[in-house]
Design a protein around this motif. Structure first.
Motif, mmCIF file in Angstrom:
data_model
loop_
_atom_site.group_PDB
_atom_site.id
_atom_site.type_symbol
_atom_site.label_atom_id
_atom_site.label_comp_id
_atom_site.label_asym_id
_atom_site.label_seq_id
_atom_site.Cartn_x
_atom_site.Cartn_y
_atom_site.Cartn_z
ATOM 1 N N GLY A 131 0.796 -1.215 0.000
ATOM 2 C CA GLY A 131 0.000 0.000 0.000
ATOM 3 C C GLY A 131 0.828 1.264 0.000
ATOM 4 N N PRO A 132 0.199 2.406 -0.288
ATOM 5 C CA PRO A 132 0.905 3.684 -0.261
ATOM 6 C C PRO A 132 1.527 3.933 1.107
ATOM 7 N N ALA A 133 2.667 4.579 1.110
ATOM 8 C CA ALA A 133 3.343 4.878 2.372
ATOM 9 C C ALA A 133 2.425 5.669 3.290
ATOM 10 N N PRO A 134 2.328 5.278 4.569
ATOM 11 C CA PRO A 134 1.498 6.035 5.515
ATOM 12 C C PRO A 134 2.125 7.386 5.825
ATOM 13 N N GLU A 135 1.381 8.231 6.525
ATOM 14 C CA GLU A 135 1.838 9.588 6.790
ATOM 15 C C GLU A 135 3.162 9.615 7.553
ATOM 16 N N SER A 136 3.372 8.648 8.465
ATOM 17 C CA SER A 136 4.635 8.632 9.209
ATOM 18 C C SER A 136 5.826 8.480 8.274
ATOM 19 N N VAL A 137 5.652 7.704 7.200
ATOM 20 C CA VAL A 137 6.740 7.497 6.244
ATOM 21 C C VAL A 137 6.872 8.697 5.306
ATOM 22 N N THR A 138 5.744 9.208 4.798
ATOM 23 C CA THR A 138 5.842 10.361 3.896
ATOM 24 C C THR A 138 6.379 11.588 4.626
ATOM 25 N N ASP A 139 6.064 11.720 5.911
ATOM 26 C CA ASP A 139 6.632 12.822 6.697
ATOM 27 C C ASP A 139 8.146 12.674 6.821
ATOM 28 N N ALA A 140 8.602 11.437 7.025
ATOM 29 C CA ALA A 140 10.049 11.194 7.131
ATOM 30 C C ALA A 140 10.746 11.451 5.798
ATOM 31 N N ILE A 141 10.079 11.078 4.688
ATOM 32 C CA ILE A 141 10.651 11.341 3.362
ATOM 33 C C ILE A 141 10.778 12.842 3.139
ATOM 34 N N PHE A 142 9.720 13.582 3.460
ATOM 35 C CA PHE A 142 9.751 15.036 3.278
ATOM 36 C C PHE A 142 10.842 15.673 4.134
ATOM 37 N N ALA A 143 10.955 15.208 5.374
ATOM 38 C CA ALA A 143 11.997 15.744 6.258
ATOM 39 C C ALA A 143 13.385 15.511 5.656
ATOM 40 N N ARG A 144 13.572 14.345 5.050
ATOM 41 C CA ARG A 144 14.874 14.041 4.449
ATOM 42 C C ARG A 144 15.144 14.923 3.226
ATOM 43 N N THR A 145 14.093 15.239 2.444
ATOM 44 C CA THR A 145 14.312 16.105 1.275
ATOM 45 C C THR A 145 14.817 17.480 1.681
ATOM 46 N N LYS A 146 14.560 17.870 2.940
ATOM 47 C CA LYS A 146 14.924 19.227 3.388
ATOM 48 C C LYS A 146 16.350 19.319 3.932
ATOM 49 N N ASP A 147 16.994 18.149 4.161
ATOM 50 C CA ASP A 147 18.374 18.225 4.648
ATOM 51 C C ASP A 147 19.329 17.319 3.868
ATOM 52 N N ILE A 148 18.897 16.846 2.693
ATOM 53 C CA ILE A 148 19.729 15.960 1.886
ATOM 54 C C ILE A 148 20.971 16.691 1.381
ATOM 55 N N THR A 149 22.106 16.005 1.388
ATOM 56 C CA THR A 149 23.363 16.611 0.936
ATOM 57 C C THR A 149 24.019 15.834 -0.195
ATOM 58 N N GLU A 150 23.589 14.583 -0.422
ATOM 59 C CA GLU A 150 24.202 13.777 -1.472
ATOM 60 C C GLU A 150 23.256 12.663 -1.902
ATOM 61 N N TYR A 151 23.479 12.167 -3.115
ATOM 62 C CA TYR A 151 22.777 10.970 -3.568
ATOM 63 C C TYR A 151 23.774 10.059 -4.268
ATOM 64 N N ARG A 152 23.407 8.783 -4.365
ATOM 65 C CA ARG A 152 24.303 7.780 -4.945
ATOM 66 C C ARG A 152 23.724 7.259 -6.254
ATOM 67 N N LEU A 153 24.600 7.138 -7.258
ATOM 68 C CA LEU A 153 24.175 6.752 -8.600
ATOM 69 C C LEU A 153 25.227 5.832 -9.209
ATOM 70 N N LEU A 154 24.791 4.754 -9.836
ATOM 71 C CA LEU A 154 25.709 3.823 -10.486
ATOM 72 C C LEU A 154 25.993 4.284 -11.903
ATOM 73 N N GLY A 155 27.258 4.346 -12.269
ATOM 74 C CA GLY A 155 27.635 4.642 -13.647
ATOM 75 C C GLY A 155 27.565 3.371 -14.465
#
Length: 541
Positions: A131-155
């Motif tokens: 099922g769709p992520a509950p509010e506790s998870v979407t809140d945590a995702i949003f919080a992370r978008t506000k302090d993210i400093t890096e992402y990882r990507l495979l070449g």
């Protein structure tokens, strides 16, 4: 694997169904990457995990899929199960997550919103229950978008998503699967396919409008190939990146061609349509339209006629704006009926706890405990099973239902793309009046109660405030006003109107005429049209 420095991007707050924005917003450098990394970080990382990946085929679907695959690999995921050509309907993705016991899934869709480079795109994360992520998870995702400093990507080179089977991407397995097969098998386990084949063989005619969206291949396989419905039963069956320039929202406004055919002289016995990602449905009989609220009630009352539900229902749930028609069915069946906020994620706890079997929303979404999403084609197949078992037409079934339970006259009026400040001002104006309304008269009707709906989850005790303004009158009629969270431009204000008639008289009125006093009362209370300058809604369903 490359670690790339980044900085937060404003506005990446998931709504009731993930993050939806204009496609060109998602196409900005780092936009998808930031959001996907925030999902991974907020859900405990990807190391050793298995995910499902797919979408509705709209513009940017394939490109986003490759980014997500490379990010999953770079973050240490063990396997990603992806639909061929990055296609999966939302209910099919939910089924795969549950069947394969994965750690969740990434679904690329903006559901019923238009598609194309200048239209909408969306991305959401579904958890391990499907099922769709509950509010506790979407809140945590949003919080992370506000302090993210890096992402990882495979070449790495892009995966070949046109070829079924396994391939490697770094140390991760990319497993490409037929997007339809597992879902079709699930449907065969729920419904009496032999009886449905016999019904079609006996001359039963239907029209299914896939609206050039994801359900086309599913409906063609199940209806035409497995049930042997006449070729051409499914129209607009090829998914297109822009949905053929149409609006993939199955309602009388956007599926007008289907409505015209069903109201015509040589109409088929049954008509249906589904939306962009396959989770919504519209049902129409020959000469009669079935509102989503009535559809939920009829399905709940007759579900036992399908093999998958022969043991009866554990309970029914509906969103607050949905009419109370299902409540009366639940009362007669002696089962619970739950009223939740809008958003399918609110049904998840009830389904997982075994408290309900069937759920529905007035926004053309109905489903059951077979997955953890609403499911458009499932609803159509249950209707077909009921028609076959009862040997009656849609009109006969609907009229018999109203005679037994009474009729909830119901309609939703959508005012789309209002300036956000204007929509908020209309809501605030009515909200400020709520406390003074009980006991007053509006358009000759006395107000019984008025509130801003709040929901306490009966399973985990979580509380959701501010879920819609309700004004209920002493005769049971009601008005509901809420801002929708599914648009990408401005604000969509939804006005819901409901009036109950017990019968036996008054069951065959025109819906909008039956609701005319409520429409006038809504304007008196909210000043919606006066404030917005709109003389009428953009969409009436």
């Amino acid at each position: 694997m490359t670690t790339i420095q980044t900085q937060p991007i404003e506005g990446q707050k998931p709504g009731t169904s993930g993050l939806r924005k204009k496609t060109k917003v998602f196409m900005q450098p780092g936009y998808v990457e930031n959001f996907v990394q925030a999902i991974i970080d907020a859900t405990g990382g990807a190391e050793g995990k298995t995910y499902v990946l797919g979408g509705d085929g709209r513009f940017f679907n394939k490109r986003a899929a490759q980014v997500i695959l490379k990010m999953a690999a770079a973050n240490g995921a063990e396997r990603v199960i992806v639909g061929r050509d990055a296609l999966l309907s939302t209910p099919a993705a939910s089924n795969l997550i549950r069947k394969r016991g994965t750690d969740g899934g990434f679904i690329m869709s903006a559901s019923h919103n238009p598609g194309g480079e200048d239209e909408d795109f969306g991305l959401k994360f579904n958890t391990s229950n499907g099922g769709p992520a509950p509010e506790s998870v979407t809140d945590a995702i949003f919080a992370r978008t506000k302090d993210i400093t890096e992402y990882r990507l495979l070449g790495a080179d892009d995966a070949d998503l046109s070829r079924l089977g396994e391939q490697s991407m770094g140390g991760m397995v990319v497993e490409v699967v037929d997007p339809v097969a597992d879902y079709a098998t699930l449907m065969e386990s729920l419904f009496d396919m032999a009886t449905l084949r016999a019904m079609f063989a006996g001359g039963f005619r239907m029209r299914f409008d896939a609206m050039h969206a994801i359900t086309g291949p599913y409906a063609t396989e199940i209806l035409e190939n497995r049930l042997c419905a006449e070729k051409g039963t499914v129209i607009n069956s090829t998914p297109l990146p822009d949905f053929g320039g149409g609006h993939p929202d199955p309602n009388p406004t956007w599926a007008k061609a289907l409505m015209d055919e069903m109201m015509g002289a040589n109409a088929p016995d049954f008509g249906a349509a589904s939306d962009g990602d396959g989770d919504r449905n519209m049902v129409v009989g020959r000469g009669i339209y079935v509102s989503p609220s009535d559809s939920l009630a009829v399905l709940a009352a007759n579900a036992h006629l399908a093999p998958g539900y022969a043991g009866g229902l554990k309970g029914v749930a509906r969103s607050m704006p949905t009419s109370g028609a299902a409540d009366r069915v639940a009362e007669k069946l002696g089962i619970d009926c739950f009223e939740t906020p809008t958003g399918w994620k609110f049904f998840g706890n009830l389904l997982d706890a075994g408290r309900v079997t069937i759920c529905g929303e007035e926004s053309f979404g109905t489903g059951s405990d077979h997955v953890r999403e609403k499911d458009g084609l499932w609803a159509v197949l249950l209707w077909l099973n009921i028609l076959a078992a009862r040997g009656e037409s849609v009109a006969e079934i609907l009229n018999a239902h109203w005679r037994e339970y009474g009729r909830n006259y119901y309609s939703r009026h959508d005012y789309e793309a209002l300036p956000l400040e204007q929509g908020q001002a209309i809501m605030a104006g009515l909200r400020d009046k709520l406390g003074d309304l009980p006991g007053t008269e509006v358009q000759g009707m006395r107000v019984k109660s008025a509130d801003d709906f709040a929901y306490t989850d009966p399973v985990d005790g979580s509380v959701s405030q501010g879920q819609g303004l309700r004004v209920v009158f002493t005769d049971g009629s009601r008005i509901v006003l809420r801002l929708s969270g599914t648009g990408t431009e401005g604000a969509t204000l939804r006005l819901y109107l409901e009036r109950y008639v017990a019968g036996p008289d008054g069951l065959d009125q025109d819906v909008q005429q039956a609701l005319a006093p409520l429409i006038a009362a809504a304007e008196d209370l909210s000043g919606l049209r006066a404030t917005s300058g709109r003389s009428e809604p953009d969409v009436i369903t």
